[in-house]
Structure formats: C-alpha cells, structure tokens
Write an enzyme that holds these catalytic residues in place. Structure first.
Site, PDB file in Angstrom:
ATOM      1  N   CYS A   1      65.944  22.952  65.249  1.00  0.00           N
ATOM      2  CA  CYS A   1      66.724  22.165  64.303  1.00  0.00           C
ATOM      3  C   CYS A   1      68.124  21.953  64.884  1.00  0.00           C
ATOM      4  CB  CYS A   1      66.871  22.808  62.941  1.00  0.00           C
ATOM      5  SG  CYS A   1      65.320  23.064  62.094  1.00  0.00           S
TER       6      CYS A   1
ATOM      7  N   TRP B   1      62.864  20.949  63.005  1.00  0.00           N
ATOM      8  CA  TRP B   1      61.632  21.499  63.543  1.00  0.00           C
ATOM      9  C   TRP B   1      61.064  22.359  62.416  1.00  0.00           C
ATOM     10  CZ3 TRP B   1      59.626  26.417  64.739  1.00  0.00           C
ATOM     11  CH2 TRP B   1      58.457  26.392  65.521  1.00  0.00           C
TER      12      TRP B   1
ATOM     13  N   GLU C   1      51.296  21.802  77.531  1.00  0.00           N
ATOM     14  CA  GLU C   1      52.309  21.429  76.542  1.00  0.00           C
ATOM     15  C   GLU C   1      52.604  19.931  76.492  1.00  0.00           C
ATOM     16  OE1 GLU C   1      56.279  23.211  76.882  1.00  0.00           O
ATOM     17  OE2 GLU C   1      55.990  23.358  79.024  1.00  0.00           O
TER      18      GLU C   1
ATOM     19  N   HIS D   1      35.223  37.818  87.508  1.00  0.00           N
ATOM     20  CA  HIS D   1      35.135  38.802  86.421  1.00  0.00           C
ATOM     21  C   HIS D   1      35.017  38.131  85.054  1.00  0.00           C
ATOM     22  CE1 HIS D   1      35.753  42.034  89.243  1.00  0.00           C
ATOM     23  NE2 HIS D   1      36.807  41.383  89.735  1.00  0.00           N
TER      24      HIS D   1
ATOM     25  N   LYS E   1      52.671  23.855  81.760  1.00  0.00           N
ATOM     26  CA  LYS E   1      53.204  22.481  81.781  1.00  0.00           C
ATOM     27  C   LYS E   1      52.132  21.495  81.347  1.00  0.00           C
ATOM     28  CE  LYS E   1      56.499  23.192  81.865  1.00  0.00           C
ATOM     29  NZ  LYS E   1      57.458  24.251  82.052  1.00  0.00           N
TER      30      LYS E   1
ATOM     31  N   ARG F   1      66.107  19.484  69.837  1.00  0.00           N
ATOM     32  CA  ARG F   1      65.983  20.761  69.123  1.00  0.00           C
ATOM     33  C   ARG F   1      64.903  20.719  68.035  1.00  0.00           C
ATOM     34  NH1 ARG F   1      70.324  24.048  70.064  1.00  0.00           N
ATOM     35  NH2 ARG F   1      69.809  25.237  68.213  1.00  0.00           N
TER      36      ARG F   1
ATOM     37  N   LYS G   1      62.956  22.145  71.859  1.00  0.00           N
ATOM     38  CA  LYS G   1      63.529  22.666  73.094  1.00  0.00           C
ATOM     39  C   LYS G   1      64.071  24.086  72.950  1.00  0.00           C
ATOM     40  CE  LYS G   1      64.946  22.257  77.335  1.00  0.00           C
ATOM     41  NZ  LYS G   1      63.869  22.402  78.312  1.00  0.00           N
TER      42      LYS G   1
ATOM     43  N   ASN H   1      69.781  25.501  60.169  1.00  0.00           N
ATOM     44  CA  ASN H   1      68.942  25.829  61.315  1.00  0.00           C
ATOM     45  C   ASN H   1      68.707  27.339  61.274  1.00  0.00           C
ATOM     46  OD1 ASN H   1      67.857  26.262  63.875  1.00  0.00           O
ATOM     47  ND2 ASN H   1      69.836  26.146  64.898  1.00  0.00           N
ATOM     48  N   GLY H   2      67.446  27.752  61.201  1.00  0.00           N
ATOM     49  CA  GLY H   2      67.160  29.188  61.144  1.00  0.00           C
ATOM     50  C   GLY H   2      66.056  29.452  60.136  1.00  0.00           C
TER      51      GLY H   2
ATOM     52  N   GLU I   1      52.467  28.827  85.220  1.00  0.00           N
ATOM     53  CA  GLU I   1      53.469  27.806  84.872  1.00  0.00           C
ATOM     54  C   GLU I   1      52.847  26.404  84.935  1.00  0.00           C
ATOM     55  OE1 GLU I   1      56.131  27.719  83.427  1.00  0.00           O
ATOM     56  OE2 GLU I   1      57.158  25.904  84.034  1.00  0.00           O
TER      57      GLU I   1
HETATM   58  C1  F6R Z   1      58.070  25.576  78.423  1.00  0.00           C
HETATM   59  C2  F6R Z   1      59.344  25.966  77.828  1.00  0.00           C
HETATM   60  C3  F6R Z   1      59.380  27.186  76.996  1.00  0.00           C
HETATM   61  C4  F6R Z   1      60.692  27.950  77.230  1.00  0.00           C
HETATM   62  C5  F6R Z   1      60.800  29.129  76.257  1.00  0.00           C
HETATM   63  C6  F6R Z   1      62.036  29.966  76.519  1.00  0.00           C
HETATM   64  O1  F6R Z   1      58.193  24.420  79.192  1.00  0.00           O
HETATM   65  O2  F6R Z   1      60.322  25.298  77.984  1.00  0.00           O
HETATM   66  O3  F6R Z   1      58.282  28.003  77.233  1.00  0.00           O
HETATM   67  O4  F6R Z   1      60.725  28.401  78.548  1.00  0.00           O
HETATM   68  O5  F6R Z   1      60.841  28.648  74.946  1.00  0.00           O
HETATM   69  O6  F6R Z   1      63.189  29.199  76.416  1.00  0.00           O
HETATM   70  P1  F6R Z   1      64.553  29.662  77.070  1.00  0.00           P
HETATM   71  O7  F6R Z   1      64.370  29.659  78.538  1.00  0.00           O
HETATM   72  O8  F6R Z   1      65.581  28.667  76.591  1.00  0.00           O
HETATM   73  O9  F6R Z   1      64.823  31.042  76.557  1.00  0.00           O
END
Ligand code: F6R
Length: 608
Positions: free
Chosen positions: A2, A72, A488, A504, A485, A27, A603, A97-98, A481
């Site tokens: 948010c 969000w 998501e 396994h 990617k 956000r 984000k 926000n929270g 990773e």
């Molecule tokens: C994936 C992604 C998330 C963040 C995670 C931690 O692409 O961006 O998995 O890595 O939410 O966020 P930070 O690094 O801001 O603590």
C-alpha cells in the site's frame, strides 16, 4: 505494501496526489483512491482500476488538502467499497498501510457504540476510532493519538478532517512514512519517489512518531509523546531514474541496468588496491574480529542471494553460515550464538518479516548485525550496526532483478573481507578477486547480448504449464531464483531442484511437456550435471541449457543450448542469473501478463 500520499497546499492538490500515487503504484495496485477537503466536505473518488482510471474519475475534484492511497488488499477483496481512504461520519478520512491485528475486537466494540461499517477492511476501525475522539472536541492530533493507543499491529496513516481544511495528521509504526517540506506547503508519502516533483526536502519519521502537518510547519511527537526534531534530508534521487525511457517495461530496463548497478555497487572497491572492512561501517573491523559464524536472514529473492553467499562464506572465508527465511526464523525457537554476525538482506529495507527477524535476533542477544540493502534511509539500515548499501538505484518492477545481482556483489565483498581478516586470503588471491570484480560489469554486459536468442527461446514456453529448473552447488540458488522469476511474472508453475536430487523424486514429473532449464557453469560439478541432464533426456524431457564456454555441451534433438560468453569462477552465479531473468521476461511477454505489476503481488512487503 500500500502506498500513501498526502498534501496540504495553497493550490489544488489533486494532481500532486495522483502523481504521487502513480509513483507508489509498485507498492500495491488492487485499487486506488483519494479524498480532498472542499468547502468543509470530504470529496472522495475510488477505483478498482489503476491510478490512471482514478485520475479520469477525479478530473473534477479539487481541494487544497487531501490524502491518497494505492492498495494491496489484505482484509477484504479488492473492491471499491474496500478502497481507501475510509471515511467515518462524513468527518474523518484515513489512508492506511499495514495491518491492524485487533480490528475484530475494535469492530465489535465500535459497532455496539453505533458505528456502521461500510467496508471489510481492518482500516475502517481506525477511521471510526479517530472520529469517536474527534467528535468529542479533541484536536485531530489528540484524537489520532488516542486512537493509535488502542491499536495493535502495524501502520502508516494519513488523516484529514472535513472541518480542518489546512492540516493533516500522520503516524507510523511498522510501515514507512516521511514528510515532504515544500515552500509554504507540506506533504506526506510512503517513499520519496512520490514527492520528487514537489520537493526533495524530506523528514523520515521514526517508529512510533505522530506528526501534525500544516502549510508552513509541522510538529513531530515520538512514541512517548515528547515533541522531537527530526532532521531534514535532501533526497538525491533523480526523477529520470524513475522513467522508463527506451524500454518497454521497468523489469527490462532494470535487467539492462545491471552492468551499471554492479559498477556503482563495487565503485569503492574497484578503484582501491586492497579490501578493507570499513566498507561495511566504522565498527566493522572490531565486529568481524569477534565473530565465529554467520546467520543470514531474508525473504524471497534476497533469501536466494543469501543461499549463494553461504557457499562463498564457508568455502572462501571458512565461516559456518546458515541462511533462514526471515518469516520462519522470527517464530522459531533457535539457539543464539552471541559470536554470530547476523546479516539481513533486503532490496527495500522495509520488508516486515525481515525487520521482525532482525528484532528477534537482537532480542535473543545477537549484537553483531549487518544489513545489505538498496535503500539508505530504510528501517533495516537504521536498525543494523553495520551496513553495505547496494547502489542499484530505484527498482520499480515488482520482480527483483538488479537488486539481486548487486546483493550478490556485496555478499562476495563481505566474503573476501572476512576471509582476509581471518588470514584465509593471500595478497595474490585478493588481487585476483579484485581484478575479477572490476571485470564483472563488462562480463554482465556481454551476457545481455543473449537477449535476442533468449526472446526466441521463450516462444517455446508460452503454452507450457510447468517448468523445472536445475542447478548444482552455488548455482542451485540461481535455479531457485530463475524459477521464482518465471512463476511470478508468467504464472507458469516452476520448481527448482539441485540436479543431483532429481532421481529422488522430481524425475517422475519429466515428460515431453516438461521443459527443464539447467544452469551449467564450467565448474567442478559439470560432469555430474551432464549425467543428470542425460537422465532428463532419457525420459523425453526437453532441455534448455545455459552453459559456459568450454563445457563441450551442444544443441541436439531436444537439447537447446544457450552459450554464455565466459566462465566467471566464483562470480558465475551473478552472470548466470541474467539469462534466467531475460527468459522469465520474454515468456511473460509471450503470455501477455502485466510484467511490472504481476497479479496478487506488490513490491514492498510491509505486512506480515
Ligand atoms: C521476487 C521479489 C521478492 C522480494 C522479497 C523481499 O522477485 O522481489 O521475493 O525479494 O519480497 O523483498 P526485499 O528484498 O525488499 O526485502
């Protein structure tokens, strides 16, 4: 999650709110809304579309005081009735926000007192609580403080009242918020990017702060209610860095910014002839000499960076290292070792789980704390004794890219500094690693040249439902990773396994419809990996292999080879990340998803 923005000015604040919301959309983007005070009335517009849709709806709105919000969803579906700001009695409006954890109890009590709830949110209790105190003749500041005293949970809030046309009140606990100081006007926002067009002078609120914000002044009270002065910082963030420029998406732009981001992060080191602990803070040398192990805490992509670092820290620096998902560690009964260096990794520095894990570690007696973070003024940096800032610049695409590779660069530096301090790095080795680090940005640039080939490869994935990623050793986290990617942003179900683990269990999944993506560096495990790839081919699995020069792997029936320009030794995980980012990006383009704002995500994860 948010985003909040607010303004009190002698001009119409609606364009300011909308521009701020646009910048904060990363956000959360489930809905957006704003309230302005106009002729002692609260005028509200809300939309379940993006900020652009809210802008169209608010074309006629006008007022010199207002708050805006981009959501969000946590409590209540992403509908218009749940969009913020939430209003109580036509008098008080709140953007939040929270998460308010005791909202059910408060909701029951307020309902019994006669308050009607028009949403399913936890936030509405804040609006009604403030209203209940304000309607009794308290000032907006006093009413807000009384309401906050009853809340359990995390919040950053902006509050306005219909009969108070030149003042807003705001507060933070557990979620970020700052004040913007303009010329005869004041602003609030979740982060500085929202205010770049109106001011660069910002005041970061601390945990527990409540502030009264007027046109030409503001007063801040700390958690104990004492009036406090907080310094004004001049933000150096450029608004150009927030623009898309020649790119189609922020994610693409951020992938391509990696050579520069790596160069910037490594700048202090690349021009020096030797590595010094001071790059992690003045107290680093003393702290590093007292530690005997490392504990890394992080979430998501940042956690994957920690998993790579474990290989480096144990092999090069000889330090036992454990890596934990922050949201697990914070609730787990673990055995603290006061000689452990606790390293938190975060792009945003505001991730609630990572912050809570750090607090938990401190409460358990850990005193050596280091954060690796991309946001200098973030809570995580402030809470840690030592720090290394990644200099990736603002990362706007929800999927983390340049933050990850710069975190890896910072973690490699940490490894080298610790190895040197522990007498495990000869002068010759130090010079060799420095040389490799200086070469890293251009090596990353060379990998980006694979873009066209990867875009073509991605066409094979558009119709797939699943994908399997394989790696071994320090490239196993890179497989994780790559899978993260892909899932998501393309919504293809993807899993990652250490290649040796295939037989396994997961081999049962492999058939002609299962693309298997393998990370194949030219390292000591290559021959073992080749055998694992044979196991896949024998079951009819389609292989996509990202192989270093010199691996003697070739394209053949069912095997698609992508040749990496070189083998980068210990830094290879950084280079091998890049093609997997590009693959996810181009598969998402094929599938037509919203690359920068994938569904259900946001984000900055500032809620638990
Ligand atoms: C994936 C992604 C998330 C963040 C995670 C931690 O692409 O961006 O998995 O890595 O939410 O966020 P930070 O690094 O801001 O603590």
């Amino acid at each position: 999650m948010c985003g909040i923005v607010g303004a009190v000015a002698q001009r119409n604040v609606v364009p300011i709110l909308l521009q701020g919301l646009q910048r904060l959309e990363y956000r959360g983007y489930d809905s957006a809304g704003l309230v302005v005070v106009n002729n002692n009335r609260l005028e509200r517009e809300r939309s379940t579309g993006r900020v652009a849709e809210l802008a169209a709806k608010s074309a006629r709105s006008s007022g010199q005081l207002g708050i805006g919000h981009t959501r969000w969803a946590t409590h209540g579906a992403p509908s218009e009735r749940n969009a913020h700001p939430l209003i109580s009695g036509g008098l008080v409006a709140v953007a939040h926000n929270g998460i308010i954890e005791n909202y059910e109890v408060l909701r029951a009590r307020l309902s019994a007192e006669g308050y009607e709830f028009a949403s399913d949110t936890d936030t509405e209790v804040i609006a009604h609580l403030i209203h209940s105190h304000y309607a009794r003749g308290n000032s907006l500041l006093a009413a807000t403080r009384s309401a906050l005293a009853e809340l359990v949970g995390a919040y950053a809030i902006g509050v306005v009242a219909a009969d108070n046309p030149a003042q807003l009140v705001c507060a933070r606990r557990g979620s970020p918020l700052l004040l913007g100081v303009g010329d005869g006007e004041r602003f609030i926002a979740s982060d500085v990017s929202a205010l770049l067009e109106v001011t660069r002078n910002v005041v970061y609120l601390e945990e527990g702060d409540v502030a009264e914000v007027n046109l030409r002044s503001h007063r801040i009270f700390d958690a104990s209610g004492e009036a406090v002065e907080r310094p004004v910082h001049v933000s150096t963030l450029s608004s150009d860095s927030m623009e898309l420029g020649e790119y189609r998406h922020y994610m693409q732009k951020e992938i391509f910014e990696q050579p520069q981001a790596l160069a910037d992060t490594l700048e202090a080191v690349c021009y020096s002839q030797s590595l010094v602990p001071g790059i992690f803070g003045a107290e680093a040398a003393a702290a590093f000499s007292q530690i005997d192990s490392i504990l890394i805490l992080a979430c998501g992509t940042s956690h994957h960076a920690g998993l790579v670092a474990r290989y480096w820290l144990e092999e090069i620096a000889g330090l036992p290292c454990s890596v934990e998902i922050a949201s697990e560690y914070r609730y787990r009964v673990s055995v603290p070792n006061p000689k452990t260096l606790v390293v938190t990794i975060s792009q945003s520095g505001e991730t609630a789980d990572t912050l809570a894990a750090l607090s938990h570690a401190k409460a358990m007696g850990h005193t050596h704390t280091l954060s690796i973070c991309n946001v200098p003024e973030s809570a995580l940096v402030r809470l840690s004794r030592l720090r290394m800032l990644t200099r990736a610049g603002p990362e706007i695409g929800v999927a983390s890219t340049k933050a990850f590779t710069t975190q890896l660069a910072a973690l490699f530096l940490l490894t080298l500094v610790l190895a040197k301090q522990r007498g495990r790095l000869s002068a010759e080795e130090e010079q060799r690693h420095l040389h490799e680090l200086r070469h890293l940005p251009s090596a990353a640039q060379a990998v980006l040249k694979l873009e066209g080939d990867i875009a073509r490869l991605a066409e094979n994935f558009a119709a797939k439902q699943h994908a399997l990623f394989l790696g071994r050793g320090m490239h196993y986290p890179i497989a994780l990773e790559g899978a993260l990617k892909l899932k998501e942003i393309s919504y293809i179900h993807a899993e990652a396994y250490p290649a040796g683990e295939l037989k396994h269990g997961p081999l049962a999944l492999v058939d002609k419809d299962m693309p298997v993506i393998a990370v194949a560096p030219n390292d000591a495990l290559l021959e073992k990996l080749k055998s694992n790839l044979q196991e896949v081919r024998a079951r009819g699995g389609e292989l996509y292999v990202f192989a270093d020069a010199g691996t003697r792997l070739h394209s053949s029936d069912g095997v698609h080879l992508m040749q990496m320009p070189e083998h980068a030794g210990y830094l290879s995980p950084i280079l091998h990340t890049i093609p997997l980012q590009l693959l996810a990006y181009y598969v998402a383009l094929q599938k037509g998803t919203d690359v920068d704002k994938p569904r259900n995500l946001a984000k900055s994860v500032t809620v638990e």
